[in-house]
Enzyme design. Structure first.
Site, PDB file in Angstrom:
ATOM      1  N   HIS A  76       0.753  -1.161  -0.106  1.00 41.62           N
ATOM      2  CA  HIS A  76      -0.151  -0.069  -0.241  1.00 41.62           C
ATOM      3  C   HIS A  76       0.889   1.199  -0.041  1.00 41.62           C
ATOM      4  CE1 HIS A  76      -2.842   3.106   1.265  1.00 41.62           C
ATOM      5  NE2 HIS A  76      -3.752   2.140   1.015  1.00 41.62           N
ATOM      6  N   GLU A  94      -3.721   1.571  -7.582  1.00 42.11           N
ATOM      7  CA  GLU A  94      -4.148   2.692  -6.565  1.00 42.11           C
ATOM      8  C   GLU A  94      -3.228   4.005  -7.039  1.00 42.11           C
ATOM      9  OE1 GLU A  94      -6.519   1.784  -2.947  1.00 42.11           O
ATOM     10  OE2 GLU A  94      -4.228   1.329  -2.314  1.00 42.11           O
TER      11      GLU A  94
HETATM   12  C1  PEP Z   1      -6.562   3.552   0.265  1.00 40.24           C
HETATM   13  O1  PEP Z   1      -5.993   4.079   1.003  1.00 40.24           O
HETATM   14  O2  PEP Z   1      -6.277   2.295  -0.239  1.00 40.24           O
HETATM   15  C2  PEP Z   1      -7.708   4.249  -0.510  1.00 40.24           C
HETATM   16  C3  PEP Z   1      -8.314   3.716  -1.773  1.00 40.24           C
HETATM   17  O3  PEP Z   1      -8.180   5.266   0.350  1.00 40.24           O
HETATM   18  P1  PEP Z   1      -9.354   6.246  -0.170  1.00 40.24           P
HETATM   19  O4  PEP Z   1     -10.428   5.376  -0.426  1.00 40.24           O
HETATM   20  O5  PEP Z   1      -9.902   6.854   1.292  1.00 40.24           O
HETATM   21  O6  PEP Z   1      -8.736   7.208  -1.184  1.00 40.24           O
END
Ligand code: PEP
Length: 263
Positions: free
Chosen positions: A96, A168
């Protein structure tokens, strides 16, 4: 036909005491029907894993670790080994961006964690994504390729189907200053890059069968648009997963989705 598993993953991050997590799980359990089509994965903090593992209906929810250390045991103060949480979780979030950029987690450790999870029968959810600076410099593809290559370094061709990838982009994660939601076109491009690189590393079949999720500022109003993207097999949700109305609405949307790209 698309036979890949579908997911909604809730990353509760460093929120909820054990008691609060238990009450929140109870609330979700009363509102979400078990689904064979969709894996609903909850990632509470490490101390809540054991009690929640006794509380959950595993046909309804699965648990994920937010973090662990890849060695089996030993002098690693403050760390938790997979052997200590193996019975509680089916998944583990690895790489992450908060682990990479707040805690300085190295690519070698991420690769070892992915390998350790597979050895333990736990599905790694490998998070990758470019920073705002990578993007500004036109380095998005290079960043995705290099994080995939290094994160999967220890994964054999036989095991690649045991991995889930979460795209992400760091600039879209709500905890970042100036975060802005990704546009579907950004995600479509990244999903293609990911599958192209998986094809290069592991062959065409692996690239078509691996599940690719999206995460970054998803909420109940934006989820449907992301879920409709061909090749995106679900969502990883931070902030919105902490609010029952938001999370339950997203789960309902995910249950209804059909995205069946013909390869
Ligand atoms: C995350 O931290 O993996 C994430 C997707 O957070 P958010 O949905 O708050 O952007």
């Amino acid at each position: 036909m698309d036979t890949r598993k579908k997911y909604v993953v809730a990353n509760w991050k460093m929120n909820f005491t054990v008691g609060e997590a238990s009450l929140y799980l109870n609330k979700l359990a009363g509102r979400i029907q078990p689904s064979r089509k969709l894996q609903i994965v909850l990632a509470p903090s490490t101390i809540a894993l054991q009690p929640l593992s006794l509380q959950i209906n595993r046909r309804q929810f699965k648990l994920a670790a937010q973090n662990f250390y890849w060695r089996e045991y030993g002098p690693f103060t403050g760390e938790v080994a997979l052997s200590q949480i193996r019975g509680f979780v089916d998944y583990a979030i690895i790489g992450h961006s908060e682990r990479r950029y707040v805690f300085g987690e190295r690519e070698e450790d991420i690769a070892q964690k992915v390998a350790a999870a597979i050895r333990s029968g736990i599905t790694p959810i490998l998070c990758i994504g470019e920073t705002a600076l990578d993007r500004k410099d036109g380095e998005t593809a290079a960043s995705i390729y290099s994080q995939l290559t290094s994160g999967l370094h220890e994964v054999s061709k036989e095991d690649i189907n045991k991995v889930v990838i979460a795209y992400e982009p760091v600039w879209a994660i709500s905890s970042n200053k100036n975060a802005k939601p990704a546009k579907p076109i950004d995600i479509i491009e990244a999903e293609r890059l990911i599958r192209k690189h998986i094809a290069k590393l592991y062959g065409k079949e692996a690239s078509e069968t691996i599940s690719v999720l999206y995460g970054g500022s998803v909420n109940k109003d934006t989820a449907a648009g992301y879920l409709a993207i061909d090749g995106i097999d679900g969502l990883l949700i931070g902030n919105a997963s902490l609010i029952a109305d938001q999370f339950c609405a997203i789960v309902e949307l995910a249950k209804g989705v059909k995205n069946e790209r013909q390869y």
